[in-house]
Design a protein around this motif. Structure first.
Motif, short mmCIF file in Angstrom:
data_model
loop_
_atom_site.label_atom_id
_atom_site.label_comp_id
_atom_site.label_asym_id
_atom_site.label_seq_id
_atom_site.Cartn_x
_atom_site.Cartn_y
_atom_site.Cartn_z
N ASP A 141 0.80 -1.22 0.00
CA ASP A 141 0.00 0.00 0.00
C ASP A 141 0.84 1.28 0.00
O ASP A 141 0.30 2.37 0.15
CB ASP A 141 -0.93 0.03 1.22
CG ASP A 141 -1.95 -1.09 1.18
OD1 ASP A 141 -2.34 -1.50 0.07
OD2 ASP A 141 -2.35 -1.57 2.26
N THR A 143 3.15 4.39 -1.42
CA THR A 143 3.16 5.22 -2.62
C THR A 143 4.45 6.02 -2.64
O THR A 143 5.17 6.09 -1.63
CB THR A 143 1.95 6.19 -2.62
OG1 THR A 143 2.00 6.98 -1.44
CG2 THR A 143 0.63 5.43 -2.68
N GLU A 144 4.75 6.64 -3.76
CA GLU A 144 5.94 7.49 -3.85
C GLU A 144 5.86 8.56 -2.78
O GLU A 144 4.81 9.17 -2.58
CB GLU A 144 6.03 8.15 -5.24
CG GLU A 144 6.37 7.18 -6.36
CD GLU A 144 7.78 6.62 -6.28
OE1 GLU A 144 8.66 7.24 -5.64
OE2 GLU A 144 8.01 5.55 -6.86
#
Length: 155
Positions: A141, A143-144
Motif C-alpha cells: 500500500d 506510494t511514492e
C-alpha cells in the motif's frame, strides 16, 4: 565484543517492549511528517499477520522487529528498532537475521521494507544494504514519498 543476544517471539505485553515501540513512533514523527510515518502501533503488531521478535542482552531489551505476511511468497520487515544503548552493537543485525530466517522458513521468495530517507535513517539503510536489500518501487500500500524509501531482497 558483541553481546550474545537471546531472540524470542514476543507477545508485546511487556513494559520494555511498549517503551521501545513508543520511542520508535516518537522518533518516526520527529524525523518525518505524519503522512510519511508507516510505523505500526502496538495493537496492530499483535494481529495474526505479524510475527514479532525481541532481542535481549540478559534482562535488557536490546532490539525488536517484526515480519508481516503480505503474500505466500512475500513478507515485510516492520518495527525494526534498537534501544539507543544498543545501536551499533549488533542488536539490529541479530533481529534482521532472525526475520530473514523466519521468511525463508515460510517459503517467502522476497522480503521488502519501507524506511525513511532523511539522514537519521542512514544507519538502518546501511544495515539493510549490507544484507542484500536494494531500493525498489513502492510495494503493497506504499506510494511514492520523498521521505520514504522502499527496499527489497530476493531470498
Amino acid at each position: 565484543m558483541m553481546p550474545d543476544y537471546r531472540i524470542i517471539a514476543d507477545d508485546l505485553t511487556g513494559p520494555e517492549i511498549a517503551a521501545l515501540l513508543r520511542l520508535h513512533l516518537d522518533e518516526m514523527h520527529q524525523w518525518s511528517p505524519p503522512e510519511s510515518v508507516h510505523a505500526m502501533p502496538i495493537e496492530r503488531l499483535r494481529q495474526p499477520d505479524v510475527t514479532f521478535f525481541s532481542a535481549w542482552d540478559g534482562e535488557r531489551l536490546a532490539a525488536c522487529g517484526a515480519i508481516k505476511h503480505l503474500a505466500d511468497d512475500h513478507g515485510e520487515v516492520k518495527s525494526m528498532r534498537a534501544d539507543p544503548d544498543y545501536r551499533g552493537k549488533g542488536a539490529g543485525k541479530a533481529i534482521l537475521l532472525r526475520l530473514l530466517d523466519e521468511a525463508a522458513k515460510r517459503g517467502y521468495r522476497r522480503v521488502s521494507l519501507e524506511t525513511g530517507r532523511p539522514e537519521p535513517f542512514l544507519p538502518a539503510r546501511r544495515l539493510y544494504e549490507s544484507h542484500g536489500f536494494t531500493e525498489c518501487p513502492p510495494f503493497a500500500d506504499y506510494t511514492e514519498d520523498p521521505f520514504s524509501i522502499c527496499m527489497t531482497k530476493t531470498l
